[in-house]
Scaffold this active site. Structure first.
Site, short mmCIF file in Angstrom:
data_model
loop_
_atom_site.label_atom_id
_atom_site.label_comp_id
_atom_site.label_asym_id
_atom_site.label_seq_id
_atom_site.Cartn_x
_atom_site.Cartn_y
_atom_site.Cartn_z
N LYS A 1 0.83 -1.22 0.00
CA LYS A 1 0.00 0.00 0.00
C LYS A 1 0.86 1.26 0.00
O LYS A 1 0.45 2.28 -0.55
CB LYS A 1 -0.95 0.00 1.19
CG LYS A 1 -2.15 -0.92 0.99
CD LYS A 1 -3.31 -0.51 1.88
CE LYS A 1 -4.49 -1.45 1.67
NZ LYS A 1 -5.55 -1.29 2.66
N LYS B 1 -5.96 -10.91 -7.13
CA LYS B 1 -7.27 -11.06 -6.50
C LYS B 1 -8.28 -10.02 -7.02
O LYS B 1 -7.90 -8.87 -7.26
CB LYS B 1 -7.06 -10.87 -4.98
CG LYS B 1 -8.28 -11.07 -4.13
CD LYS B 1 -7.89 -10.98 -2.65
CE LYS B 1 -8.97 -10.30 -1.83
NZ LYS B 1 -8.68 -10.21 -0.41
N LYS C 1 -12.03 -4.50 -4.94
CA LYS C 1 -12.90 -3.35 -5.14
C LYS C 1 -12.12 -2.07 -5.35
O LYS C 1 -12.66 -1.07 -5.79
CB LYS C 1 -13.88 -3.21 -3.98
CG LYS C 1 -13.28 -3.09 -2.58
CD LYS C 1 -14.41 -3.06 -1.57
CE LYS C 1 -13.99 -3.06 -0.11
NZ LYS C 1 -13.12 -4.11 0.38
#
Ligand code: TRP
Length: 334
Positions: free
Chosen positions: A115, A197, A200
């Site tokens: 991140k 994966k 969203k």
């Protein structure tokens, strides 16, 4: 009677609209646990702001997420569903735990590394201490089991380490949680990049199917799904595109991958993709219907929130009070 049941805690961030991956990998399984476990399912809004969110959008997504929990079959009376920010004990315990967490152990977190690369303009302290807040979520409720995906295993390890560390330093306080692997359903991967994966927060909206996507949007996204040039339908992990589509169809229809291959072997990718789309549309239809019934029912939602917040707060403050006492804070006068 309730107290004999094992306790489960899990959470989903309202950082985007929920996807088919969230439904198959989490929500659908959660709804099957309510009879055998005492479950806390949390919309982890505090976690969501580790990445900059638009306030109006976040507010909407928080409500959408709560309603999708219910539309997925999670009974708001049987389970405790609530917003993390409504129970301030999460932030409070997180502080105490952060004073027992080492810089080095947080620096090793794969998700932090990923991140901070992805959001290099905003590598904030919350992003770094994110696993401590997650540990607080879990430990506050004395959870026995935590359903998490593979990407959260490392965070759960920290939660376990912190529980043990605190118990050793201050005497038995927290249950040491175990990961809960439901075993059903494979990981749903991105349609645009089937080696990662379905997420969203993917910038490419063709990579994911949203739980609330309209049928024609679902059909279009699946039609565009990345496959390969082999032209053969086989259940082969080394061909991630077709493998993922078979898994999606299997998860949505209940038909085994082997049966799917039997049926579509020798057929073109076009026909197969249409069948996959049909199975996804059929799977999401009842859920979308239920969602539309409740999303604008303010009275119902307020009732759900009030009940969930109250039940969660009761359990959470019981633990937090113990913790405050054990670390040596002066007792409150009231
Ligand atoms: N970090 C989790 C995720 O992104 C969400 C989460 C927050 C969570 N707190 C939790 C999951 C506690 C399980 C238990 O998927």
């Amino acid at each position: 009677m309730d107290s004999e049941k094992k306790i489960i805690f899990s959470g989903i961030q309202p950082s985007g609209s929920l996807t088919l991956g969230n439904y198959i990998g989490a929500l659908r399984n959660w709804s099957k646990l309510q009879e055998d476990y005492s479950c806390y399912f949390c919309v982890v809004d505090l976690h969501a702001i580790t990445v900059r969110q638009d306030p109006a959008m976040l507010r909407k997504r928080c409500m959408d997420t709560l309603c999708l929990f219910i539309a997925s079959g999670i009974d708001p009376v049987e389970n405790t569903i609530f917003f993390q920010s409504h129970v301030s004990a999460h932030a409070e315990l997180s502080w105490v735990l952060s004073c027992n967490t080492y810089f080095g152990e947080l620096g090793r977190m794969i998700q932090f590394k990923e991140k901070s690369q992805k959001h290099s303009e905003n590598v904030n302290a919350g992003l770094f201490t994110y696993p401590v807040l997650m540990a607080a979520d879990i430990l506050l409720y004395q959870a026995d089991l935590v359903p998490v995906g593979a990407d959260q295993k490392q965070h759960l390890e920290i939660a376990r380490d912190l529980a043990v560390r605190f118990n050793n330093a201050y005497s038995e306080t927290f249950k040491v949680p175990e990961p809960f692997i439901s075993g059903v359903g494979s990981r749903i991967m991105s349609l645009a990049d089937p080696t990662s994966k379905m997420s969203k927060s993917d910038a490419n909206e063709n990579g994911y199917i949203l739980m609330l996507d309209e049928p024609d949007v679902i059909a279009r996204k699946i039609k565009r799904a990345v496959t390969d040039s082999d032209g053969v339908i086989a259940y082969d992990e080394s061909r991630p595109g077709i493998y993922n589509l078979i898994n999606i169809m299997s998860a949505c229809s209940g038909i085994t991958p082997e049966q799917i291959v039997d049926t579509y072997e020798g057929k073109g990718y076009g026909d197969f993709k249409m069948a996959v789309a049909d199975s996804v549309i059929a799977c999401l239809e009842p859920l979308q219907k239920r969602y539309n019934e409740i999303r604008n029912d303010k009275t119902f939602i307020n009732e759900v929130m009030a009940r969930g917040d109250e039940k969660a707060a009761k359990a959470a403050y019981k633990t937090l009070n113990k913790v405050y006492k054990k670390v040596g804070f002066a007792p409150k006068s009231l």
